[in-house]
Write a protein that holds these residues in place. Sequence first.
Motif, mmCIF file in Angstrom:
data_model
loop_
_atom_site.group_PDB
_atom_site.id
_atom_site.type_symbol
_atom_site.label_atom_id
_atom_site.label_comp_id
_atom_site.label_asym_id
_atom_site.label_seq_id
_atom_site.Cartn_x
_atom_site.Cartn_y
_atom_site.Cartn_z
ATOM 1 N N GLY A 1 17.111 10.057 13.520
ATOM 2 C CA GLY A 1 18.429 10.208 12.924
ATOM 3 C C GLY A 1 18.693 11.644 12.584
ATOM 4 O O GLY A 1 18.590 12.521 13.439
ATOM 5 N N THR A 2 19.005 11.909 11.328
ATOM 6 C CA THR A 2 19.227 13.292 10.913
ATOM 7 C C THR A 2 17.945 14.110 11.043
ATOM 8 O O THR A 2 17.992 15.339 11.149
ATOM 9 N N THR A 3 16.823 13.425 10.982
ATOM 10 C CA THR A 3 15.536 14.038 11.329
ATOM 11 C C THR A 3 14.802 13.059 12.240
ATOM 12 O O THR A 3 15.175 11.895 12.363
ATOM 13 N N ALA A 4 13.761 13.524 12.874
ATOM 14 C CA ALA A 4 12.997 12.676 13.782
ATOM 15 C C ALA A 4 12.179 11.657 13.004
ATOM 16 O O ALA A 4 11.673 11.947 11.922
ATOM 17 N N ASP A 5 12.081 10.447 13.552
ATOM 18 C CA ASP A 5 11.216 9.423 12.991
ATOM 19 C C ASP A 5 9.966 9.352 13.857
ATOM 20 O O ASP A 5 10.061 9.064 15.062
ATOM 21 N N PRO A 6 8.775 9.584 13.289
ATOM 22 C CA PRO A 6 7.552 9.617 14.106
ATOM 23 C C PRO A 6 7.188 8.258 14.687
ATOM 24 O O PRO A 6 6.304 8.188 15.550
ATOM 25 N N MET A 7 7.861 7.198 14.268
ATOM 26 C CA MET A 7 7.538 5.857 14.770
ATOM 27 C C MET A 7 8.544 5.347 15.795
ATOM 28 O O MET A 7 8.503 4.175 16.173
ATOM 29 N N GLN A 8 9.451 6.200 16.258
ATOM 30 C CA GLN A 8 10.436 5.760 17.252
ATOM 31 C C GLN A 8 9.732 5.360 18.551
ATOM 32 O O GLN A 8 9.004 6.151 19.127
ATOM 33 N N PRO A 9 9.957 4.123 19.040
ATOM 34 C CA PRO A 9 9.309 3.684 20.281
ATOM 35 C C PRO A 9 10.172 4.011 21.503
ATOM 36 O O PRO A 9 11.278 3.470 21.664
ATOM 37 N N THR A 10 9.682 4.860 22.365
ATOM 38 C CA THR A 10 10.429 5.241 23.559
ATOM 39 C C THR A 10 10.771 4.024 24.412
ATOM 40 O O THR A 10 11.860 3.942 24.996
ATOM 41 N N SER A 11 9.867 3.064 24.468
ATOM 42 C CA SER A 11 10.068 1.890 25.313
ATOM 43 C C SER A 11 11.228 1.020 24.858
ATOM 44 O O SER A 11 11.729 0.195 25.632
ATOM 45 N N ALA A 12 11.680 1.181 23.613
ATOM 46 C CA ALA A 12 12.733 0.319 23.071
ATOM 47 C C ALA A 12 14.039 1.060 22.818
ATOM 48 O O ALA A 12 14.948 0.509 22.195
ATOM 49 N N LEU A 13 14.182 2.283 23.303
ATOM 50 C CA LEU A 13 15.373 3.070 22.986
ATOM 51 C C LEU A 13 16.659 2.422 23.483
ATOM 52 O O LEU A 13 17.681 2.421 22.789
ATOM 53 N N ASN A 14 16.637 1.862 24.705
ATOM 54 C CA ASN A 14 17.852 1.223 25.217
ATOM 55 C C ASN A 14 18.274 0.053 24.350
ATOM 56 O O ASN A 14 19.466 -0.156 24.092
ATOM 57 N N LEU A 15 17.298 -0.723 23.905
ATOM 58 C CA LEU A 15 17.610 -1.846 23.019
ATOM 59 C C LEU A 15 18.167 -1.344 21.697
ATOM 60 O O LEU A 15 19.168 -1.871 21.193
ATOM 61 N N ILE A 16 17.550 -0.329 21.113
ATOM 62 C CA ILE A 16 18.012 0.215 19.836
ATOM 63 C C ILE A 16 19.459 0.685 19.957
ATOM 64 O O ILE A 16 20.305 0.399 19.102
ATOM 65 N N GLN A 17 19.767 1.378 21.037
ATOM 66 C CA GLN A 17 21.118 1.904 21.227
ATOM 67 C C GLN A 17 22.139 0.794 21.448
ATOM 68 O O GLN A 17 23.292 0.911 21.035
ATOM 69 N N SER A 18 21.725 -0.285 22.095
ATOM 70 C CA SER A 18 22.675 -1.361 22.378
ATOM 71 C C SER A 18 22.825 -2.333 21.215
ATOM 72 O O SER A 18 23.869 -2.967 21.060
ATOM 73 N N LEU A 19 21.808 -2.451 20.363
ATOM 74 C CA LEU A 19 21.826 -3.464 19.305
ATOM 75 C C LEU A 19 22.337 -2.931 17.979
ATOM 76 O O LEU A 19 23.033 -3.637 17.250
ATOM 77 N N PHE A 20 22.025 -1.675 17.654
ATOM 78 C CA PHE A 20 22.329 -1.162 16.323
ATOM 79 C C PHE A 20 23.390 -0.073 16.380
ATOM 80 O O PHE A 20 23.162 0.978 16.985
ATOM 81 N N ALA A 21 24.527 -0.336 15.752
ATOM 82 C CA ALA A 21 25.568 0.677 15.656
ATOM 83 C C ALA A 21 25.362 1.567 14.441
ATOM 84 O O ALA A 21 25.944 2.636 14.349
ATOM 85 N N SER A 22 24.551 1.123 13.492
ATOM 86 C CA SER A 22 24.320 1.877 12.272
ATOM 87 C C SER A 22 22.971 1.465 11.706
ATOM 88 O O SER A 22 22.355 0.513 12.168
ATOM 89 N N PHE A 23 22.522 2.198 10.719
ATOM 90 C CA PHE A 23 21.227 1.933 10.098
ATOM 91 C C PHE A 23 21.397 1.879 8.578
ATOM 92 O O PHE A 23 22.104 2.706 8.023
#
Length: 639
Positions: free
Chosen positions: A387-409
């Motif tokens: 987000g405003t800073t990097a999250d060290p636990m972001q899973p590269t394999s799930a980025l497409n799902l994250i972008q399609s499922l979550f409009a906000s956090f």
Amino acid sequence: MFKNLLIASAALLTAGTASAFAPKTTKVESDQFSFFPGNVELQQSLKTRAGEDSPSIDFSISDQPYTAYRLNNVSTGSEVHFAFRLSEENATVFADDVIKSINIWTGTSTTSQPYKNTLTDVTLFILDDLEGEPVYTQEAKLGTAGFTEYKIDLTEPYKIEAGKELYIGYYFKIPNAQQYYLTVDGYPTTDPDGCFVGLVSNGKVAWDNYADEIGSICLGCTIAGENFPQNNVILTDLSGPTYAQPGETFNYLFLIQNKGFSASSVEFTYKIGEEAAQSITQTFDTPLTYDQYQILTVPMACNTEGMDVPMNFTITKVNGAENNAKNPSITSGINCFEKSKGFPRVSVIEEGTGTWCGWCPRGMVMMEYAAATYPEKFALVALHANGTTADPMQPTSALNLIQSLFASFPSAYINRTYNLENMTTADIDAYVTQYGDQPSAVEFTGLTAGMTGEGSLKADAKVRFAFDITNNNRYRLAYYLTENNVGPYNQTNYYSGGSYGVMGGWEKKGSSVRMYYNDVCRYLLGGATGLTNSLPAAIKAQEEIGHTADIPTSTITGAKFYLTAFIVDNQSGEIVNAKQIEVENPYAGVEDIAIDANAVSKKYYNMNGVEVKDPSNGIFIVRTTYSDGSIKTSKESLK
């Protein structure tokens, strides 16, 4: 072209009733927002203005405001243009009417609460060619309230000509880096009319369109005159159960929108399977004005047994006359069978979260509650994102799902169809009460896994269906690897100090909390839609089907982790069932994770979520609190 510039969002508006229907799929690289505790009412147009002879309507491509964005890599003072298009078709509908005002929703400055707008000086314009010179301009001032609609009357109303498209909007100079000025409805669409963004470079406006990424700009106009569309109502969304017992009555909710001048009644027709069509008439106490929404609650029953029995819904008449809407229908499907023929369901909660997200402790409290209270009903997955800073636990394999499922956090969905809108423990209870005992037409008869070497896991899943189906790649398998006690990392905490109320103890912690994280997604195999051809094209009832998958484990750090196998309905997007098991990792490092604080309390809960004061034999959920305020939740087997 500058689509790479649009990467920051500001504030989430938790909408009213409409927001419960469909996930919004904003595709942005980073999100920053402030929690909005109020509600935005369903959009309603103005009636005829007092003292005017001609009726008027508010016209907009956009829905209600959802969030605001800014452009990155541009500086204070850069000139930005926003516009929506009145198409040739709509211009013909409103021919000889006049544009009386241009209506602008402000964004917000992130430096203060309540929401403030620092963008006040704008120039209104109307173009008949996006690359040409304006046919109308007018200087204007907006108010200082954020997320507020300002209707600015035109000095000279502009006449609409049949078949002649117009681009209607405003331009301004960016006041400061803290202002998020692009307010949108958050509903991405293939219709480009609602989101034209222009950036001035070398004296020329370079236009681009973001409708497919963030939805439409909250921008419109008031049209006055005599030519308005009539008897035109559309079905925009629906919400209802995915399972029904044959013959039992259930409710479906439909979000309708009036696209005509006025609607005093609608005839609603539905057809389930091969059953005869049924119709009901709904009369409104107050006629719907142009663009106004209404929710219809329709009781119905399914008498056709099977998986995904087709359902068709249509607004057939408006005001007693034929509905003039181009697309008056919407379709769905329902599983309809005796409960005894189905299988117990394990539901998957997918949570969008981030270490940078100060409101995300809200989701963590909810996830801890689901784990402790309903351990057998849910498989939990925390999807971390930069987000405003990097999250060290972001899973590269799930980025497409994250972008399609979550409009906000933070955000969370159960089985990708049930929106946990408020993300409270009460939301979890409500879901379990309403849907917790609903059966699935698919079950896992087995799931095993073992490490085949450092960095690799072999998973063997076995499933069966309750009915014969022609699958043709609709139902697919997918796999999550998740891990507990990941960290320690610092979590931003906006609940610190208690000014936003009680939040599971986070109100007593600091603004940055050193902690370990649970349910962390380490790998997603199959992406958002599941693994292609992972299940046969033709499936026989009760026939056991096997599937083997090799899953990378290079991101796993601990001695234990979890494998969740699940089945996705690639047509509806729903997760129809899941199974989770614990896996030993013999390749984990032998050294303990360093803890900079001492444990000050440890509580044990049984698998029903009840606290146990003196635990003995069995499996328990253990919640350990440390002197620095950090918390670890884990499963322990005591003998």
